[in-house]
Design an enzyme around this catalytic site. Structure first.
Site, PDB file in Angstrom:
ATOM      1  N   LYS A   9      40.061  69.994  46.380  1.00 50.88           N
ATOM      2  CA  LYS A   9      41.567  70.269  46.157  1.00 50.88           C
ATOM      3  C   LYS A   9      42.445  69.031  46.186  1.00 50.88           C
ATOM      4  O   LYS A   9      42.200  68.344  47.004  1.00 50.88           O
ATOM      5  CB  LYS A   9      41.982  71.667  46.491  1.00 50.88           C
ATOM      6  CG  LYS A   9      40.860  72.467  46.060  1.00 50.88           C
ATOM      7  CD  LYS A   9      41.473  74.089  46.693  1.00 50.88           C
ATOM      8  CE  LYS A   9      40.440  74.885  46.585  1.00 50.88           C
ATOM      9  NZ  LYS A   9      41.053  76.278  47.201  1.00 50.88           N
ATOM     10  N   TYR A  49      40.541  80.092  37.612  1.00 50.52           N
ATOM     11  CA  TYR A  49      40.681  81.279  38.713  1.00 50.52           C
ATOM     12  C   TYR A  49      40.941  82.507  37.846  1.00 50.52           C
ATOM     13  O   TYR A  49      41.651  83.516  38.556  1.00 50.52           O
ATOM     14  CB  TYR A  49      41.895  80.644  39.480  1.00 50.52           C
ATOM     15  CG  TYR A  49      41.429  79.830  40.497  1.00 50.52           C
ATOM     16  CD1 TYR A  49      40.609  80.178  41.634  1.00 50.52           C
ATOM     17  CD2 TYR A  49      42.286  78.502  40.767  1.00 50.52           C
ATOM     18  CE1 TYR A  49      40.275  79.323  42.517  1.00 50.52           C
ATOM     19  CE2 TYR A  49      41.920  77.589  41.664  1.00 50.52           C
ATOM     20  CZ  TYR A  49      40.831  77.819  42.574  1.00 50.52           C
ATOM     21  OH  TYR A  49      40.312  77.009  43.729  1.00 50.52           O
ATOM     22  N   PHE A  57      48.688  85.637  45.034  1.00 50.28           N
ATOM     23  CA  PHE A  57      48.686  84.353  45.297  1.00 50.28           C
ATOM     24  C   PHE A  57      48.294  83.521  43.989  1.00 50.28           C
ATOM     25  O   PHE A  57      48.201  82.411  44.082  1.00 50.28           O
ATOM     26  CB  PHE A  57      47.719  84.109  46.419  1.00 50.28           C
ATOM     27  CG  PHE A  57      46.251  84.460  46.335  1.00 50.28           C
ATOM     28  CD1 PHE A  57      45.427  83.745  45.438  1.00 50.28           C
ATOM     29  CD2 PHE A  57      45.737  85.670  46.811  1.00 50.28           C
ATOM     30  CE1 PHE A  57      44.002  84.155  45.348  1.00 50.28           C
ATOM     31  CE2 PHE A  57      44.447  86.190  47.004  1.00 50.28           C
ATOM     32  CZ  PHE A  57      43.585  85.205  46.026  1.00 50.28           C
ATOM     33  N   ARG A  85      28.021  76.580  50.276  1.00 47.94           N
ATOM     34  CA  ARG A  85      29.148  77.505  50.950  1.00 47.94           C
ATOM     35  C   ARG A  85      29.129  77.545  52.382  1.00 47.94           C
ATOM     36  O   ARG A  85      29.885  77.719  53.120  1.00 47.94           O
ATOM     37  CB  ARG A  85      28.760  79.005  50.254  1.00 47.94           C
ATOM     38  CG  ARG A  85      28.819  79.016  48.896  1.00 47.94           C
ATOM     39  CD  ARG A  85      30.579  79.222  48.443  1.00 47.94           C
ATOM     40  NE  ARG A  85      30.885  80.606  48.586  1.00 47.94           N
ATOM     41  CZ  ARG A  85      31.786  81.003  48.276  1.00 47.94           C
ATOM     42  NH1 ARG A  85      32.795  80.268  47.784  1.00 47.94           N
ATOM     43  NH2 ARG A  85      32.420  82.235  48.901  1.00 47.94           N
ATOM     44  N   ASN A 112      43.058  75.039  51.602  1.00 52.09           N
ATOM     45  CA  ASN A 112      41.563  75.062  52.079  1.00 52.09           C
ATOM     46  C   ASN A 112      40.575  73.786  51.761  1.00 52.09           C
ATOM     47  O   ASN A 112      39.564  74.089  51.563  1.00 52.09           O
ATOM     48  CB  ASN A 112      41.094  76.486  52.085  1.00 52.09           C
ATOM     49  CG  ASN A 112      40.902  76.821  50.741  1.00 52.09           C
ATOM     50  OD1 ASN A 112      40.991  76.098  49.769  1.00 52.09           O
ATOM     51  ND2 ASN A 112      40.026  78.040  50.591  1.00 52.09           N
ATOM     52  N   HIS A 115      37.069  74.034  47.012  1.00 54.12           N
ATOM     53  CA  HIS A 115      36.443  75.046  46.068  1.00 54.12           C
ATOM     54  C   HIS A 115      34.791  74.664  45.926  1.00 54.12           C
ATOM     55  O   HIS A 115      34.424  73.775  45.662  1.00 54.12           O
ATOM     56  CB  HIS A 115      37.149  75.309  44.891  1.00 54.12           C
ATOM     57  CG  HIS A 115      36.367  76.288  43.956  1.00 54.12           C
ATOM     58  ND1 HIS A 115      36.392  77.634  44.271  1.00 54.12           N
ATOM     59  CD2 HIS A 115      35.198  75.899  43.013  1.00 54.12           C
ATOM     60  CE1 HIS A 115      35.557  78.505  43.262  1.00 54.12           C
ATOM     61  NE2 HIS A 115      35.085  77.420  42.782  1.00 54.12           N
ATOM     62  N   GLU A 126      31.273  77.721  35.832  1.00 55.55           N
ATOM     63  CA  GLU A 126      32.527  76.768  36.208  1.00 55.55           C
ATOM     64  C   GLU A 126      31.996  75.369  35.715  1.00 55.55           C
ATOM     65  O   GLU A 126      32.714  74.506  35.372  1.00 55.55           O
ATOM     66  CB  GLU A 126      32.352  76.784  37.903  1.00 55.55           C
ATOM     67  CG  GLU A 126      33.106  78.117  38.245  1.00 55.55           C
ATOM     68  CD  GLU A 126      33.278  78.318  39.685  1.00 55.55           C
ATOM     69  OE1 GLU A 126      34.107  79.346  40.101  1.00 55.55           O
ATOM     70  OE2 GLU A 126      32.944  77.371  40.277  1.00 55.55           O
TER      71      GLU A 126
END
Ligand code: CMP
Length: 143
Positions: A9, A49, A57, A85, A112, A115, A126
């Site tokens: 990100k 998303y 959010f 993950r 964070n 992704h 994705e």
């Protein structure tokens, strides 16, 4: 072969973590098959998303992911979705284990770092959303 989608990100790019993040997946033994730095459009962000569209959010999330360059990647290997993950850590960096990317480098759920697809089916969706087939290189390390 199993594949997953990862996106570093804007906070990860701006903090100079691209090399460190790629290194973690390379040394683990996964194969990089797709890589590009892109400024994400609002349309792509909203489609990516979509599952969070009704969350409070959502607007902030789209605003943030479109605010600066993102490094989009596809990694390949046995069990890569679940393993990635684990390497990334829990969504909230404050509760992510030390040794994970979010545990080591983050303190905010909205910032964070990275992704990662949460399941094999999500990864397929994705990857198709972010990459054209010809942007992916299929290759096997000869080790
Ligand atoms: P990511 O793995 O990109 O998937 C959805 C993102 O929504 C997640 O990482 C967080 O960055 C963000 N997110 C999840 N919950 C919250 C929250 N409560 N407040 C702000 N952002 C959130």
């Amino acid at each position: 072969m199993e594949r997953t989608f990862l996106a570093i990100k804007p906070d990860g790019v701006q903090r100079g973590l691209v090399g460190e993040i790629i290194r973690r997946f390379e040394v683990k033994g996964f194969t990089l098959v797709g890589l590009k730095l892109i400024h994400v459009s609002r349309e792509l962000a909203e489609r990516h998303y979509d599952v969070h569209r009704e969350k409070p959010f959502f607007a902030g999330l789209v605003e943030f992911i479109t605010s600066g360059p993102v490094v989009a990647m596809v990694w390949e290997g046995d069990g890569v979705v679940a393993s990635a993950r684990k390497i990334i850590g829990a969504t909230n960096p404050l509760t992510a284990e030390p040794g994970t990317l979010r545990g080591d480098y983050g303190i905010s759920i909205g910032r964070n770092i990275i992704h990662g697809s949460d399941a094999i089916e999500t990864a397929q969706r994705e990857i198709a959303l972010w990459f054209k087939e010809e942007e992916l290189a299929s290759w096997q390390p000869c080790l």
